[in-house]
Design a protein around this motif. Sequence first.
Motif, PDB file in Angstrom:
ATOM      1  N   ILE A 106       0.836  -1.202   0.000  1.00 39.89           N
ATOM      2  CA  ILE A 106       0.000   0.000   0.000  1.00 39.89           C
ATOM      3  C   ILE A 106       0.869   1.250   0.000  1.00 39.89           C
ATOM      4  CG2 ILE A 106      -1.890  -1.139   1.230  1.00 39.89           C
ATOM      5  CD1 ILE A 106      -0.964   0.256   3.797  1.00 39.89           C
ATOM      6  N   ALA A 107       0.312   2.317  -0.547  1.00 41.71           N
ATOM      7  CA  ALA A 107       0.927   3.641  -0.420  1.00 41.71           C
ATOM      8  C   ALA A 107      -0.033   4.517   0.359  1.00 41.71           C
ATOM      9  CB  ALA A 107       1.182   4.234  -1.804  1.00 41.71           C
ATOM     10  N   VAL A 108       0.492   5.283   1.279  1.00 43.31           N
ATOM     11  CA  VAL A 108      -0.387   6.135   2.088  1.00 43.31           C
ATOM     12  C   VAL A 108      -0.049   7.602   1.855  1.00 43.31           C
ATOM     13  CG1 VAL A 108      -0.717   4.399   3.879  1.00 43.31           C
ATOM     14  CG2 VAL A 108       1.143   6.053   4.099  1.00 43.31           C
ATOM     15  N   ASP A 109      -1.064   8.422   1.909  1.00 42.31           N
ATOM     16  CA  ASP A 109      -0.847   9.861   1.805  1.00 42.31           C
ATOM     17  C   ASP A 109      -1.891  10.577   2.656  1.00 42.31           C
ATOM     18  OD1 ASP A 109       0.338  12.225   1.032  1.00 42.31           O
ATOM     19  OD2 ASP A 109       0.197  11.805  -1.117  1.00 42.31           O
ATOM     20  N   VAL A 110      -1.685  11.848   2.865  1.00 42.63           N
ATOM     21  CA  VAL A 110      -2.579  12.626   3.713  1.00 42.63           C
ATOM     22  C   VAL A 110      -3.073  13.837   2.926  1.00 42.63           C
ATOM     23  CG1 VAL A 110      -2.717  14.053   5.791  1.00 42.63           C
ATOM     24  CG2 VAL A 110      -1.492  11.876   5.850  1.00 42.63           C
ATOM     25  N   VAL A 111      -4.385  14.044   2.919  1.00 38.11           N
ATOM     26  CA  VAL A 111      -4.975  15.246   2.322  1.00 38.11           C
ATOM     27  C   VAL A 111      -5.387  16.145   3.485  1.00 38.11           C
ATOM     28  CG1 VAL A 111      -6.768  16.143   0.792  1.00 38.11           C
ATOM     29  CG2 VAL A 111      -5.820  13.854   0.400  1.00 38.11           C
ATOM     30  N   LYS A 112      -4.836  17.351   3.498  1.00 34.56           N
ATOM     31  CA  LYS A 112      -5.143  18.236   4.623  1.00 34.56           C
ATOM     32  C   LYS A 112      -6.570  18.769   4.510  1.00 34.56           C
ATOM     33  CE  LYS A 112      -2.289  18.645   7.269  1.00 34.56           C
ATOM     34  NZ  LYS A 112      -1.865  17.635   8.281  1.00 34.56           N
ATOM     35  N   ASP A 113      -7.226  18.844   5.641  1.00 31.59           N
ATOM     36  CA  ASP A 113      -8.527  19.508   5.722  1.00 31.59           C
ATOM     37  C   ASP A 113      -9.555  18.920   4.764  1.00 31.59           C
ATOM     38  OD1 ASP A 113      -7.382  21.308   7.571  1.00 31.59           O
ATOM     39  OD2 ASP A 113      -6.551  22.434   5.904  1.00 31.59           O
ATOM     40  N   GLY A 114      -9.576  17.614   4.652  1.00 30.39           N
ATOM     41  CA  GLY A 114     -10.515  16.992   3.712  1.00 30.39           C
ATOM     42  C   GLY A 114     -11.898  16.789   4.302  1.00 30.39           C
ATOM     43  N   ALA A 115     -11.976  16.665   5.634  1.00 32.56           N
ATOM     44  CA  ALA A 115     -13.258  16.578   6.326  1.00 32.56           C
ATOM     45  C   ALA A 115     -14.206  15.569   5.708  1.00 32.56           C
ATOM     46  CB  ALA A 115     -13.937  17.937   6.374  1.00 32.56           C
ATOM     47  N   LEU A 116     -14.117  14.364   6.188  1.00 28.67           N
ATOM     48  CA  LEU A 116     -14.812  13.218   5.614  1.00 28.67           C
ATOM     49  C   LEU A 116     -15.757  12.664   6.675  1.00 28.67           C
ATOM     50  CD1 LEU A 116     -14.198  11.661   2.947  1.00 28.67           C
ATOM     51  CD2 LEU A 116     -12.623  10.277   4.264  1.00 28.67           C
ATOM     52  N   SER A 117     -17.003  12.394   6.320  1.00 28.31           N
ATOM     53  CA  SER A 117     -17.916  11.792   7.287  1.00 28.31           C
ATOM     54  C   SER A 117     -17.830  10.269   7.271  1.00 28.31           C
ATOM     55  CB  SER A 117     -19.359  12.206   6.992  1.00 28.31           C
ATOM     56  OG  SER A 117     -19.495  13.590   7.136  1.00 28.31           O
ATOM     57  N   TRP A 118     -17.708   9.718   6.072  1.00 24.37           N
ATOM     58  CA  TRP A 118     -17.701   8.272   5.892  1.00 24.37           C
ATOM     59  C   TRP A 118     -16.590   7.911   4.910  1.00 24.37           C
ATOM     60  CZ3 TRP A 118     -20.622   4.602   8.333  1.00 24.37           C
ATOM     61  CH2 TRP A 118     -21.688   5.066   9.099  1.00 24.37           C
ATOM     62  N   PRO A 119     -16.079   6.679   4.977  1.00 22.56           N
ATOM     63  CA  PRO A 119     -15.036   6.268   4.032  1.00 22.56           C
ATOM     64  C   PRO A 119     -15.500   6.424   2.578  1.00 22.56           C
ATOM     65  CG  PRO A 119     -15.190   4.667   5.815  1.00 22.56           C
ATOM     66  CD  PRO A 119     -16.343   5.619   5.976  1.00 22.56           C
ATOM     67  N   ARG A 120     -14.570   6.818   1.732  1.00 16.96           N
ATOM     68  CA  ARG A 120     -14.828   6.921   0.297  1.00 16.96           C
ATOM     69  C   ARG A 120     -13.753   6.144  -0.442  1.00 16.96           C
ATOM     70  NH1 ARG A 120     -15.930  13.530  -0.085  1.00 16.96           N
ATOM     71  NH2 ARG A 120     -18.087  13.453   0.678  1.00 16.96           N
ATOM     72  N   LEU A 121     -14.037   5.823  -1.703  1.00 24.15           N
ATOM     73  CA  LEU A 121     -13.060   5.114  -2.522  1.00 24.15           C
ATOM     74  C   LEU A 121     -12.968   5.777  -3.885  1.00 24.15           C
ATOM     75  CD1 LEU A 121     -15.059   2.748  -1.013  1.00 24.15           C
ATOM     76  CD2 LEU A 121     -13.168   1.343  -1.780  1.00 24.15           C
ATOM     77  N   GLU A 122     -11.854   5.535  -4.550  1.00 21.79           N
ATOM     78  CA  GLU A 122     -11.713   6.014  -5.920  1.00 21.79           C
ATOM     79  C   GLU A 122     -10.859   5.017  -6.674  1.00 21.79           C
ATOM     80  OE1 GLU A 122      -9.977   9.923  -6.257  1.00 21.79           O
ATOM     81  OE2 GLU A 122     -10.020   9.871  -8.456  1.00 21.79           O
ATOM     82  N   ASP A 123     -11.290   4.665  -7.877  1.00 20.45           N
ATOM     83  CA  ASP A 123     -10.392   3.946  -8.773  1.00 20.45           C
ATOM     84  C   ASP A 123     -10.336   4.721 -10.085  1.00 20.45           C
ATOM     85  OD1 ASP A 123     -12.700   3.237 -10.200  1.00 20.45           O
ATOM     86  OD2 ASP A 123     -12.689   1.162  -9.501  1.00 20.45           O
TER      87      ASP A 123
END
Lengths: 334, 334, 334, 334
Positions: free
Chosen positions: C225-242
């Motif tokens: 896996i690769a991990v990264d951080v998005v600042k100030d993204g404010a997420l209520s529930w998990p999301r995915l993207e492909d």
Amino acid sequence: MAIHTLKPTPEQYSYVFGGSKPLLSVKPGDIVEVSTEDCYGGRVNSPDDLPSEVVPFAELNPVSGPIEVEGAEVGDVLAVHFISIVPARPYAVSSTFPHFGALTPTHETSMLSAPLEERVWFYDIDLDSWTATFRARNSDYELSLPLDPMHGTVGVAPASGEVRLVVTPSTHGGNMDTPEVRAGTTLYLPVNVPGAMLSLGDGHARQGEGEVCGTGLESAMNSVIAVDVVKDGALSWPRLEDDEYIMSTGSVRPLEDAYRISQTDLIGWASELTGLDTLDAYQLVSQLGLAPAANVCDPNYTMLAKLPKWALKSAEAYGGVHRRLRAAAEDYSA
Amino acid sequence: MAIHTLKPTPEQYSYVFGGSKPLLSVKPGDIVEVSTEDCYGGRVNSPDDLPSEVVPFAELNPVSGPIEVEGAEVGDVLAVHFISIVPARPYAVSSTFPHFGALTPTHETSMLSAPLEERVWFYDIDLDSWTATFRARNSDYELSLPLDPMHGTVGVAPASGEVRLVVTPSTHGGNMDTPEVRAGTTLYLPVNVPGAMLSLGDGHARQGEGEVCGTGLESAMNSVIAVDVVKDGALSWPRLEDDEYIMSTGSVRPLEDAYRISQTDLIGWASELTGLDTLDAYQLVSQLGLAPAANVCDPNYTMLAKLPKWALKSAEAYGGVHRRLRAAAEDYSA
Amino acid sequence: MAIHTLKPTPEQYSYVFGGSKPLLSVKPGDIVEVSTEDCYGGRVNSPDDLPSEVVPFAELNPVSGPIEVEGAEVGDVLAVHFISIVPARPYAVSSTFPHFGALTPTHETSMLSAPLEERVWFYDIDLDSWTATFRARNSDYELSLPLDPMHGTVGVAPASGEVRLVVTPSTHGGNMDTPEVRAGTTLYLPVNVPGAMLSLGDGHARQGEGEVCGTGLESAMNSVIAVDVVKDGALSWPRLEDDEYIMSTGSVRPLEDAYRISQTDLIGWASELTGLDTLDAYQLVSQLGLAPAANVCDPNYTMLAKLPKWALKSAEAYGGVHRRLRAAAEDYSA
Amino acid sequence: MAIHTLKPTPEQYSYVFGGSKPLLSVKPGDIVEVSTEDCYGGRVNSPDDLPSEVVPFAELNPVSGPIEVEGAEVGDVLAVHFISIVPARPYAVSSTFPHFGALTPTHETSMLSAPLEERVWFYDIDLDSWTATFRARNSDYELSLPLDPMHGTVGVAPASGEVRLVVTPSTHGGNMDTPEVRAGTTLYLPVNVPGAMLSLGDGHARQGEGEVCGTGLESAMNSVIAVDVVKDGALSWPRLEDDEYIMSTGSVRPLEDAYRISQTDLIGWASELTGLDTLDAYQLVSQLGLAPAANVCDPNYTMLAKLPKWALKSAEAYGGVHRRLRAAAEDYSA
């Protein structure tokens, strides 16, 4: 005020609400002495008669009716007051039933695991002591239970030309299976077709809240009802009233939606009767309301929402029709 | 038997079940005089204080505890008997809350439509007349309601190392919000960690069944409890007992599953106490049981299943611990 | 960019999200080669090993982690990109499990009827042909299935100090059991505690939508896996993207509420990315969206809501982090 | 084989399943060219026509039919193959509707908060490019969407004399609102009355899974269907087949029960076609099945369960009727 009698012959029993010719025509204010068969069509005559074997599926839960109420027009409210409900046989029958009841896989909550065992219980009914005797099938436990007779199924022809199986409660009433439909209660039903077309059946000598195993103390009944019509009452869901409470119902799945419907309806009703705005009525019902399950076994589940009438101060539902029918009932009984 | 006092300072209040050090340690049979804050943390001081503005989300519903019960071991049953629950302030507060309550979109029943208005009601509490006064916000309606004080949130540390927010009821108890947790009732909770780690709060001066708007008459409380431990009681879900009923609970969604859990548990309990086999107990509960909603607003919904104790004949739950605690309560009060 | 390795020893496996010390600390942009055990803890070694007998309940579904991501702060979004997920053993295991799965009574959908039979299936895994072989237990049916490896359980420490069992998916992710968590997908999780504290496990060599029997082709995995951080993204529930879709999740009961959460979230996300107002975004998602079940067996059910990315025109989620991680994955693999 | 035409006049449209005289009588194997009106009865002619104002509630969702299929007997299976479904107007209409849709309070999920705004969208339909153009109402966003025409409502007369509103899907089919009812698909329906009495309507130029706002791209359609009868097929719930998948449906609330029904049915069907025992079929469907939502807005929700046909090896459903109707469709189109 006339007193009528309705004793259907076996071939006259009905298995749907809607689409049928009336067996009887009465006027608002009239009284009907009506006999109803039990939900097994009287076919379970011993603990060894398994309902799934002796009762054809299409002949479960016969109702007596329809009764046409002259002058009842679409948009009116039909008031059905229960004067008396008396078990007609010296026994009542209860049972589990394959794929029916809250604690077994069903046609709706469909599973691959095996359904629960089918078992039949016979209760002795004693009208003098007003009790039914429970006898365990697999031990010596016996217990005398107080009678609390009621009709599980009471309804009218549905709106929009629908014809619904008796087993499914909905806006037209039907198989709500609430113990509150007992002697002394007035049930309010929407009038969806001219004459309303009232039918009733599914008597229980008593029943717990939720009817968790799927049946009560199933009993043929000799009942007496008084019917009346409230003009322009505009009702979304069946309501009830007794001397202590006004009550709203909701019949749908999941159970929280049945709860939501019954609460929303009760809040609207309380608002109308007290002049409280919607949020103030929401607050009052939140603190004073009762919320018992009626059935959690039928194709739609039914919840009740109850508010004590003292919270309404002097307001009376539907112009006091319950009070007047209660008085008429006393005249009849006297 | 010792009598302890627990009056947490503001910074001692807890917002979770599990993972915390005890504030107090007691022995089985001891009595605790405990004060609890209201669900708003005492921050709503006038009808103009909107809870969503004056209470940080993470500080809703403080609980007093945990109380360690010495000798309570994993697999035991903790019995918590409520000797008295008395409102601590001359007023109680109720409110709607954005995205909370059964009749508005919520975080779980997520919708695009706007949530219901937030509104606050203040009730005068009169301990002499034992009443609370409802005052409508948008009309002159006033009504005096009988007090029926209770704790909405009572629980222990969860199993398997979980730490749960106080707002979510589950197998460890928590925010079940049933009016049955009143003086005179014994609540049975599973012991999941040594010492059980009991916490309680969320007092309501009264509440309707379902707590439909999301709050009761929220009130700081001065309560007195007696605790005891039943060895090897093995409990799946919280149970209650008062002088009239044994009661099972289920806290989950949807509401029919909460109903199913509570009924299954009550049937098992009745079977154990009467010697009835499972199907015979199913039958008995079906005909005698009551099934009121407790809460239909929290992250898990709670249903109760109640059976009158006369149906158990001479059998007593948990060796008669309720009866003994009742007697101890009378000694304390005398 | 650093490449780390995480191979937990048996005693290092974790069974909760939250409250644990990190096993590894990485920086945004780093890559982790992580090995995970199967949901049975590797204890089911033949079709005769019944999981309910060989796996202690508290040791089901071990996860590898937590991994601390330095600089991740509360309110950020953690992006976890799956570079590769490869079965680590030449077999995968599936089974029914008493009181688990959608088509048998469970602890939540509690019933009196007997649970379904427990049965174990072994699948041969062939990495060359990228297939798993299904062999019926009660007939000669064999079928070669394409591999589609995924992680059923990926999550972070919950908010507000909660500690949750790995088996329950919620806002922190966890056991969502969606086949979309495959190589090539980026999973977005809310950062609830400093460092995020990522854990993962529960690899499936493949799984149908809903995971109806309760398990997939359970497999230990070697994943990157690769991990990264998005600042100030404010997420209520998990999301995915492909590469094809943006996807929202909801994990709650009943299933329609999981659907509601996932749809509401996707509509809000689409609105933000396209500038459509909420109702216009509602309309677009209504006509283009996909809505597959993820799991209908865990303590919370999970639904997905998917929108093809071409509907977003040139808009990119989270500043194109998926595209950048995809490129980094190609560098790693090259 | 005969080719029939059914173009109902406005007064011939039907709003129920069951209880109606046939408009057309055909033989098994015949083809019908049928025109259907949109769900608004063609009354929404501009984005300013609010459906709740221009369409009487009782005239929502007209269907064309019933079509009597000679020789179809109770207990048979009616196979309806969709040869082509072509939008009949150069535009399609979509809208929200007060108290309808998954993300607003409804008559079933009844709340006190206000329903979502009613808004109408017009889509240009271009048959040459096979696209529909979405135009946002509150911004300049435009997007060209591929057509994927389907019928939301297809069903037969219900069993036991029931008459059901067209809007409620159930065992008789009806308003299932799945995008899978497209050209190339065969729909299998139970025959509950002699002649089956098939009706269809509610064409959508396309629709997302779940139909979350309550409507698709509502469109009058010119469709061509071929009908056939499979003797003694005994079907509990509607099924579908296309060249890639066999599919089961369940239509009920809550959504997990719709899921359970569809999965149970698909497992039974797969077991029958492959000879796998029930648990082996459960395992196979668990790993290969797809589970998209159809509708989460109608009075009953619909889930689909799909299995790729390659998993069945050489087995064919219903003696290959889909393959034969597919061939007949090609003959017709040629």
